[in-house]
Design an enzyme around this catalytic site. Structure first.
Site, PDB file in Angstrom:
ATOM      1  N   ASP A 144       0.841  -1.198   0.000  1.00 42.92           N
ATOM      2  CA  ASP A 144       0.000   0.000   0.000  1.00 42.92           C
ATOM      3  C   ASP A 144       0.873   1.244   0.000  1.00 42.92           C
ATOM      4  O   ASP A 144       2.018   1.207  -0.455  1.00 42.92           O
ATOM      5  CB  ASP A 144      -0.926  -0.042   1.224  1.00 42.92           C
ATOM      6  CG  ASP A 144      -2.284   0.581   0.956  1.00 42.92           C
ATOM      7  OD1 ASP A 144      -2.332   1.804   0.818  1.00 42.92           O
ATOM      8  OD2 ASP A 144      -3.286  -0.155   0.881  1.00 42.92           O
ATOM      9  N   THR A 146      14.621   4.181  -5.310  1.00 45.70           N
ATOM     10  CA  THR A 146      13.550   3.417  -5.950  1.00 45.70           C
ATOM     11  C   THR A 146      13.313   2.087  -5.248  1.00 45.70           C
ATOM     12  O   THR A 146      12.310   1.419  -5.533  1.00 45.70           O
ATOM     13  CB  THR A 146      13.878   3.140  -7.425  1.00 45.70           C
ATOM     14  OG1 THR A 146      15.110   2.413  -7.501  1.00 45.70           O
ATOM     15  CG2 THR A 146      14.006   4.441  -8.203  1.00 45.70           C
ATOM     16  N   GLN A 204      14.042   0.190  -1.195  1.00 38.90           N
ATOM     17  CA  GLN A 204      14.597   0.299   0.153  1.00 38.90           C
ATOM     18  C   GLN A 204      14.110  -0.877   0.977  1.00 38.90           C
ATOM     19  O   GLN A 204      12.973  -1.344   0.816  1.00 38.90           O
ATOM     20  CB  GLN A 204      14.154   1.622   0.805  1.00 38.90           C
ATOM     21  CG  GLN A 204      14.740   1.871   2.192  1.00 38.90           C
ATOM     22  CD  GLN A 204      14.264   3.195   2.789  1.00 38.90           C
ATOM     23  OE1 GLN A 204      13.753   4.060   2.079  1.00 38.90           O
ATOM     24  NE2 GLN A 204      14.428   3.361   4.089  1.00 38.90           N
ATOM     25  N   HIS A 249      -3.446   5.855   3.855  1.00 36.13           N
ATOM     26  CA  HIS A 249      -4.296   4.745   3.433  1.00 36.13           C
ATOM     27  C   HIS A 249      -3.773   3.394   3.920  1.00 36.13           C
ATOM     28  O   HIS A 249      -4.508   2.564   4.455  1.00 36.13           O
ATOM     29  CB  HIS A 249      -4.389   4.773   1.903  1.00 36.13           C
ATOM     30  CG  HIS A 249      -5.302   3.756   1.311  1.00 36.13           C
ATOM     31  ND1 HIS A 249      -4.897   2.473   1.020  1.00 36.13           N
ATOM     32  CD2 HIS A 249      -6.598   3.844   0.922  1.00 36.13           C
ATOM     33  CE1 HIS A 249      -5.903   1.804   0.486  1.00 36.13           C
ATOM     34  NE2 HIS A 249      -6.948   2.613   0.411  1.00 36.13           N
ATOM     35  N   ALA A 292      -7.936  -7.846  -8.406  1.00 39.55           N
ATOM     36  CA  ALA A 292      -8.968  -8.625  -7.710  1.00 39.55           C
ATOM     37  C   ALA A 292      -9.643  -9.627  -8.640  1.00 39.55           C
ATOM     38  O   ALA A 292     -10.139 -10.666  -8.190  1.00 39.55           O
ATOM     39  CB  ALA A 292     -10.014  -7.691  -7.100  1.00 39.55           C
ATOM     40  N   ALA A 294      -7.011 -14.773  -6.812  1.00 42.65           N
ATOM     41  CA  ALA A 294      -7.174 -13.684  -5.843  1.00 42.65           C
ATOM     42  C   ALA A 294      -8.575 -13.781  -5.245  1.00 42.65           C
ATOM     43  O   ALA A 294      -9.524 -14.187  -5.911  1.00 42.65           O
ATOM     44  CB  ALA A 294      -6.987 -12.334  -6.519  1.00 42.65           C
ATOM     45  N   ASP A 316     -16.023 -12.785  -4.955  1.00 48.65           N
ATOM     46  CA  ASP A 316     -15.974 -13.833  -3.929  1.00 48.65           C
ATOM     47  C   ASP A 316     -16.726 -13.470  -2.663  1.00 48.65           C
ATOM     48  O   ASP A 316     -17.540 -14.251  -2.170  1.00 48.65           O
ATOM     49  CB  ASP A 316     -14.508 -14.144  -3.578  1.00 48.65           C
ATOM     50  CG  ASP A 316     -13.766 -14.819  -4.712  1.00 48.65           C
ATOM     51  OD1 ASP A 316     -14.287 -15.811  -5.245  1.00 48.65           O
ATOM     52  OD2 ASP A 316     -12.672 -14.346  -5.068  1.00 48.65           O
ATOM     53  N   SER A 340     -11.423  -0.578  -0.398  1.00 46.99           N
ATOM     54  CA  SER A 340     -10.134  -0.664   0.286  1.00 46.99           C
ATOM     55  C   SER A 340     -10.303  -1.053   1.741  1.00 46.99           C
ATOM     56  O   SER A 340      -9.434  -1.702   2.329  1.00 46.99           O
ATOM     57  CB  SER A 340      -9.401   0.677   0.225  1.00 46.99           C
ATOM     58  OG  SER A 340      -8.819   0.890  -1.028  1.00 46.99           O
TER      59      SER A 340
END
Length: 677
Positions: A149, A180, A182, A200, A320, A325, A348, A378
């Site tokens: 996220d 780019t 870490q 978020h 999704a 998934a 699902d 979310s």
């Protein structure tokens, strides 16, 4: 042919060209980001991660290196930004006019233009039965949930001490250290360039696995799996102040989680991000994503994705929509599908995403040690990720598809488009597998426990199931070494023995076994103790002149003397043919068990409290080895016969279950010693 790969964020409504309008999305530098699929390259098998098959991974790396060299030789203005550990891809940046020429290279199978994905608790946890599950001890403890996220505030009061590993992948160089990529503590700190949305990931993490805590905004409710650990991955890039999540970063994040699953018990990964509208399944449209998700599925990790918030009732966002998934849409306070949820008959599960009781949205953690309301698919997805984590705690060996099917089967049916979609009911799922329930009790102690020395440092401990399972099936067993804090890891309910290693030769060990049917009541009572002596090097010669060398009892007598179980009848005589009294026999057994101190004196008037055998007799009574010849007499000086010896030994071993008979005509059925013989 160039395809538009819509990479995910949590539905931040980015300024990106909609799929199919012919525009090629570019970054702020005017270049396009590409995923270049290599031609004639076989990726490593799904079940492997890096390090498990060096040849397969070395071959992939060699092909990627060769393809990168081709690109460097053919184009002066094309940059190879990186490779993937398990996917036959390269991440490339190029001018828009170079895309078709790149696809024409012999080493390239296809080129996909990346388009950034969007980021798609108050009473919500009890609304889906989460409180009942947590109160039963099924809080995800021992398992890990991954959050890919915008970053996670590791020191937030609801998450403190729970984030066990961190990584960041950001194509625009927006990791906390400006790179780019870490890794390590602080790598997944929340992004800072968008106050509205950079929290978020913290909100999602707390919904999945946050603990109850006091914050500067008030008391935070617990998430779905408040005992679980968290893998945090930050994948945000700054595009004009908005969050863009480039596909390359999400795919590398999935690879990183798969690598973590090789050494950690990762139950689920939450993807509250996505874009577009697709039917289910959509694997043919997104083959690279499909492979990445399939690799996690093969490793036992459930992938949970939000369906999106575009009000579309004919399709859902990717990833999704992928076959492996678990897709999750949102319900409101009245258990109805929310207006904003993307939907499809193939979705699902449903889970709370807004309007719970008197709240307008789901309340959970936000950076700065605060709480904030938020709503969307979310918020629904991490409810399911947390629920799947508690199911892995209850059923560690079950597959992701088995647990997804369980949640779907036990969910509350919610009407949608002429059919129904199950709304998450995690309590019902746990009830269905017997993990929780009003009638559940602790299982009884395992039976027929025995231990056998296998050499100088190990023993096999065996058992049979308890007479009572407490009302639900046994899930696991655990072996403990009495008198120490050493216990084995819990083992499968199907096992009937384990080998305990690291023991010391010449030492006596006692073991117990206990069973568990769920974390609702914990572990049952341990079994009776079983005794074993690990062989040591041959003892020194006993020195008894009346024990001839090589006779059948020569070595046993040496062992008895070396273990100080008996010193003989004199300093140089053992008395091999002398009669053993009942007092001597229980003394031998008592010393063999390291002479434990009894809690009470022997209850027999013919056992003098100062006699050498007084403690041995008292221990034998407490251990159930003997009951005396009557309630008041032990008869210490009476001879012990073979029937009594067999009975003493049988009782001392826990009265192991008998699986066969005997061939002795002089052992009648029903005698006190028949079972022992």
């Amino acid at each position: 042919m160039i395809s538009a790969l819509l990479a995910g964020a949590t539905l931040l409504l980015l300024a990106a060209a909609p799929p199919g309008d012919g525009a090629v999305p570019t970054g702020e530098d005017g270049r396009v980001r590409l995923l270049v699929e290599l031609a004639d390259v076989e990726p490593p098998p799904l079940g492997l991660s890096a390090g498990e098959d060096d040849a397969a991974f070395d071959a992939l790396e060699a092909a990627q290196t060769a393809a990168a060299a081709d690109l460097d030789a053919a184009f002066a203005d094309v940059d190879v930004d990186g490779r993937f550990e398990t996917l036959a891809l390269l991440a490339v940046s190029a001018p828009p006019e170079s895309v078709e020429a790149i696809e024409d290279l012999p080493s390239v199978a296809s080129v996909t233009v990346e388009e950034p994905l969007e980021l798609l608790l108050s009473e919500s946890v009890p609304a889906v039965g989460g409180d009942r599950v947590i109160d039963a001890g099924l809080d995800g403890r021992g398992w890990t949930v991954a959050i890919i996220d915008s970053g996670v505030e590791r020191d937030h009061p609801t998450l403190r001490g729970r984030v066990v590993a961190e990584a960041c992948f950001s194509a625009n160089g927006d990791c906390p250290d400006g790179s780019t990529e870490q890794h390590g503590t602080g790598a997944a700190a929340p992004c800072t360039f968008n106050e509205r949305h950079c929290g978020h990931g913290t909100h999602v993490a707390a919904t999945a696995a946050g603990a109850a805590a006091s914050t500067t905004s008030g008391s935070a409710a617990r998430g779905m799996a408040p005992g679980a650990d968290i893998l945090a991955v930050q994948v945000a890039s700054n595009e004009g102040g908005e969050i863009a999540i480039w596909p390359r970063d999400s795919l590398r994040a999935l690879e990183w989680v798969r690598a973590q699953a090789a050494t950690r018990q990762v139950a689920a990964v939450n993807l509250s991000l996505g874009q577009g509208s697709y039917g289910v399944p959509c694997d043919a449209t997104f083959p690279d994503w499909s492979e990445a998700v399939d690799r996690l599925d093969a490793a036992g990790v459930s992938v949970v994705g939000a369906t999106g918030n575009a009000y579309d009732k004919t399709g859902i966002a990717y990833p999704a929509c992928l076959r492996n998934a678990t897709s999750v849409a949102a319900t409101d306070r009245d258990d109805r599908v929310t207006e904003f949820s993307n939907m499809h008959p193939g979705v699902d599960l449903l889970a709370p995403g807004t309007h719970v009781e008197d709240e307008q949205a789901i309340v959970a953690a936000w950076p700065g040690g605060t709480l904030r309301q938020s709503q969307g698919t979310s918020m629904a997805a991490p409810h399911v990720a947390g629920a799947l984590t508690t199911l892995r705690q209850a059923q560690p060996s079950a597959t992701p598809s088995a647990h997804r099917d369980l949640l779907k089967r036990e969910g509350v049916p919610i009407p949608f488009g002429g059919t129904t979609i199950p709304r998450l009911d995690t309590a019902a799922a746990h009830e269905a597998i017997g993990a929780i329930g009003e009638d559940t009790e602790a299982p009884g102690p395992p039976t027929a426990v025995s231990a056998t020395a296998l050499g100088a440092d190990r023993a096999r401990v065996s058992w049979e199931p308890p007479a009572s399972d407490g009302g639900t099936p046994i899930l696991a067993y655990e072996v403990a070494i009495v008198g120490t804090s050493v216990t084995s890891p819990s083992v499968s309910a199907s096992l009937r023995s384990i080998t305990v290693t690291g023991l010391e030769h010449g030492q006596r060990y006692r073991f117990t076994v206990r069973a568990s049917n769920s974390d609702l009541v914990g572990w049952g009572e341990p079994s009776a103790e079983t005794n074993v002596v690990i062989p040591k090097h041959p003892p020194p010669h006993h020195g008894f002149v009346d024990v001839p060398s090589g006779v059948y009892f020569d070595a046993p007598v040496a062992w008895l003397a070396d273990e100080r179980i008996t010193a003989g009848v004199t300093w140089d005589r053992y008395g091999p043919y002398a009669t053993v009294t009942r007092a001597q026999m229980v003394t031998f057994l008592w010393r063999m068990m390291d002479s434990p101190t009894p809690d009470w004196r022997a209850p027999f008037f013919d056992v003098d409290h100062g006699a050498y055998y007084a403690d041995a007799v008292a221990w034998a009574v407490e251990a159930g080895v003997t009951e005396g010849v009557s309630s008041t007499r032990f008869a210490p000086h009476a001879p012990v016969n073979r029937a009594q010896v067999a009975t003493f030994l049988h009782r001392m071993s826990g009265e192991s279950r008998v699986t066969g008979g005997h061939d002795f005509y002089d052992v009648p059925d029903g005698a006190f010693y028949t079972e022992a013989v």
